[in-house]
Design a protein around this motif. Structure first.
Motif, PDB file in Angstrom:
ATOM      1  N   ALA A   1       0.813  -1.211   0.000  1.00 42.62           N
ATOM      2  CA  ALA A   1       0.000   0.000   0.000  1.00 42.62           C
ATOM      3  C   ALA A   1       0.851   1.268   0.000  1.00 42.62           C
ATOM      4  O   ALA A   1       0.386   2.333  -0.417  1.00 42.62           O
ATOM      5  N   ALA A   2       2.101   1.161   0.450  1.00 42.02           N
ATOM      6  CA  ALA A   2       3.003   2.316   0.476  1.00 42.02           C
ATOM      7  C   ALA A   2       3.568   2.650  -0.902  1.00 42.02           C
ATOM      8  O   ALA A   2       4.015   3.779  -1.141  1.00 42.02           O
ATOM      9  N   VAL A   3       3.567   1.698  -1.795  1.00 41.16           N
ATOM     10  CA  VAL A   3       4.273   1.851  -3.068  1.00 41.16           C
ATOM     11  C   VAL A   3       3.718   2.953  -3.971  1.00 41.16           C
ATOM     12  O   VAL A   3       4.494   3.709  -4.563  1.00 41.16           O
ATOM     13  N   PRO A   4       2.410   3.109  -4.128  1.00 42.04           N
ATOM     14  CA  PRO A   4       1.933   4.183  -5.015  1.00 42.04           C
ATOM     15  C   PRO A   4       2.460   5.563  -4.635  1.00 42.04           C
ATOM     16  O   PRO A   4       2.837   6.345  -5.514  1.00 42.04           O
ATOM     17  N   GLU A   5       2.508   5.888  -3.340  1.00 44.31           N
ATOM     18  CA  GLU A   5       3.020   7.199  -2.923  1.00 44.31           C
ATOM     19  C   GLU A   5       4.515   7.315  -3.193  1.00 44.31           C
ATOM     20  O   GLU A   5       5.004   8.381  -3.591  1.00 44.31           O
ATOM     21  N   ILE A   6       5.247   6.218  -2.994  1.00 45.84           N
ATOM     22  CA  ILE A   6       6.686   6.207  -3.294  1.00 45.84           C
ATOM     23  C   ILE A   6       6.910   6.463  -4.783  1.00 45.84           C
ATOM     24  O   ILE A   6       7.732   7.301  -5.170  1.00 45.84           O
ATOM     25  N   LEU A   7       6.185   5.763  -5.621  1.00 47.13           N
ATOM     26  CA  LEU A   7       6.329   5.919  -7.068  1.00 47.13           C
ATOM     27  C   LEU A   7       5.975   7.340  -7.508  1.00 47.13           C
ATOM     28  O   LEU A   7       6.713   7.970  -8.286  1.00 47.13           O
ATOM     29  N   LYS A   8       4.866   7.837  -7.023  1.00 47.12           N
ATOM     30  CA  LYS A   8       4.408   9.175  -7.412  1.00 47.12           C
ATOM     31  C   LYS A   8       5.413  10.254  -7.012  1.00 47.12           C
ATOM     32  O   LYS A   8       5.801  11.101  -7.820  1.00 47.12           O
ATOM     33  N   THR A   9       5.863  10.194  -5.754  1.00 45.68           N
ATOM     34  CA  THR A   9       6.726  11.252  -5.230  1.00 45.68           C
ATOM     35  C   THR A   9       8.118  11.209  -5.840  1.00 45.68           C
ATOM     36  O   THR A   9       8.657  12.241  -6.268  1.00 45.68           O
ATOM     37  N   LEU A  10       8.719  10.028  -5.893  1.00 46.81           N
ATOM     38  CA  LEU A  10      10.089   9.946  -6.408  1.00 46.81           C
ATOM     39  C   LEU A  10      10.143  10.112  -7.922  1.00 46.81           C
ATOM     40  O   LEU A  10      11.126  10.633  -8.452  1.00 46.81           O
ATOM     41  N   THR A  11       9.091   9.713  -8.620  1.00 46.18           N
ATOM     42  CA  THR A  11       9.031   9.981 -10.060  1.00 46.18           C
ATOM     43  C   THR A  11       9.004  11.486 -10.302  1.00 46.18           C
ATOM     44  O   THR A  11       9.690  11.998 -11.200  1.00 46.18           O
ATOM     45  N   ALA A  12       8.244  12.203  -9.495  1.00 47.81           N
ATOM     46  CA  ALA A  12       8.179  13.660  -9.628  1.00 47.81           C
ATOM     47  C   ALA A  12       9.533  14.308  -9.345  1.00 47.81           C
ATOM     48  O   ALA A  12       9.818  15.396  -9.860  1.00 47.81           O
ATOM     49  N   ARG A  13      10.362  13.637  -8.566  1.00 50.05           N
ATOM     50  CA  ARG A  13      11.701  14.150  -8.262  1.00 50.05           C
ATOM     51  C   ARG A  13      12.741  13.704  -9.296  1.00 50.05           C
ATOM     52  O   ARG A  13      13.927  13.992  -9.146  1.00 50.05           O
ATOM     53  N   GLY A  14      12.293  12.989 -10.307  1.00 50.37           N
ATOM     54  CA  GLY A  14      13.191  12.614 -11.393  1.00 50.37           C
ATOM     55  C   GLY A  14      13.863  11.271 -11.272  1.00 50.37           C
ATOM     56  O   GLY A  14      14.813  10.978 -12.005  1.00 50.37           O
ATOM     57  N   TYR A  15      13.375  10.419 -10.383  1.00 45.31           N
ATOM     58  CA  TYR A  15      13.976   9.097 -10.212  1.00 45.31           C
ATOM     59  C   TYR A  15      13.272   8.052 -11.066  1.00 45.31           C
ATOM     60  O   TYR A  15      12.071   7.829 -10.898  1.00 45.31           O
ATOM     61  N   PRO A  16      13.985   7.351 -11.951  1.00 42.07           N
ATOM     62  CA  PRO A  16      13.442   6.127 -12.536  1.00 42.07           C
ATOM     63  C   PRO A  16      13.714   4.964 -11.582  1.00 42.07           C
ATOM     64  O   PRO A  16      14.614   5.040 -10.740  1.00 42.07           O
ATOM     65  N   PHE A  17      12.947   3.917 -11.710  1.00 41.15           N
ATOM     66  CA  PHE A  17      13.085   2.741 -10.850  1.00 41.15           C
ATOM     67  C   PHE A  17      13.652   1.602 -11.678  1.00 41.15           C
ATOM     68  O   PHE A  17      13.050   1.195 -12.681  1.00 41.15           O
ATOM     69  N   VAL A  18      14.812   1.083 -11.274  1.00 37.90           N
ATOM     70  CA  VAL A  18      15.522   0.075 -12.059  1.00 37.90           C
ATOM     71  C   VAL A  18      15.800  -1.151 -11.202  1.00 37.90           C
ATOM     72  O   VAL A  18      15.711  -1.110  -9.971  1.00 37.90           O
ATOM     73  N   THR A  19      16.154  -2.244 -11.861  1.00 34.01           N
ATOM     74  CA  THR A  19      16.493  -3.464 -11.133  1.00 34.01           C
ATOM     75  C   THR A  19      17.887  -3.349 -10.524  1.00 34.01           C
ATOM     76  O   THR A  19      18.703  -2.519 -10.925  1.00 34.01           O
TER      77      THR A  19
END
Length: 202
Positions: free
Chosen positions: A176-194
């Motif tokens: 349940a925490a993941v959507p906020e993490i994705l939204k906020t860090l994406t807005a800060r310019g972070y892509p998520f990689v393996t």
């Protein structure tokens, strides 16, 4: 060789979840030399229904993560592991039953790892390739704090460029925490990689 009686590994018999059908469009092409990035990792799954929910949350962001799976859960939910791999995520080996490996013989450790790798290969047609140990930079302690807002805030506040973040997809609050993490860090310019993508470009 037996799983801990205190660790819920998510393989309990439940109604089968709807398995996501997202498909990745090839290898991750994020140029990690040019951008800051984060590697989210999820231990101990897959777990019905949480892993399915997590995969659906990751898809709109084209986020790729690493799942360190427990073999007995891979055997219980191979369809979820297939969905992870199909969506372009990395599937790693986190032992068969999550014992304290320091208390096992070399042969027992080898059996834990080999049995899990075989289960992953049976589910995905590909054995895991992340073979060396993976540690983390940010430990959310999500197993202790079953609070989605706290878990999200820990990642958002502590994670920085090239960090590996430890979470678990066997806890509803962590997913349940993941959507906020994705939204906020994406807005800060972070892509998520393996993890493997991150390591290859450090």
């Amino acid at each position: 060789m037996n799983p801990s009686t205190t660790l819920a590994l998510g393989a309990a018999s439940t109604r089968a979840p709807a398995v996501p059908t997202e498909t990745a469009s090839g290898d991750d092409t994020t140029d990690c030399a040019q951008v800051k990035r984060i590697a989210l990792t999820f231990d101990d799954g897959p777990a019905a229904t949480y892993t399915a929910e997590l995969l659906k949350d990751l898809a709109p962001y084209k986020a790729r993560v690493t799942f360190f799976t427990v073999g007995q859960n891979v055997a219980a939910h191979p369809e979820l592991v297939r969905a992870e791999a199909k969506a372009g995520h990395e599937v790693g080996n986190h032992s068969w039953s999550h014992p304290d490996l320091t208390r096992l013989t070399t042969a027992q450790v080898q059996q834990q790892l080999e049995r899990t790798s075989a289960a992953i290969k049976a589910a995905t047609s590909k054995a895991p390739t992340t073979l060396s140990p993976v540690l983390w930079d940010v430990d959310t302690e999500d197993w202790k704090y079953r609070d989605a807002a706290k878990v999200a805030r820990t990642v958002i506040d502590k994670a920085s460029r090239n960090d590996v973040v430890l979470m678990h997809d066997i806890h509803a609050t962590s997913v349940a925490a993941v959507p906020e993490i994705l939204k906020t860090l994406t807005a800060r310019g972070y892509p998520f990689v393996t993890v493997s993508h991150l390591r290859a470009t450090l």
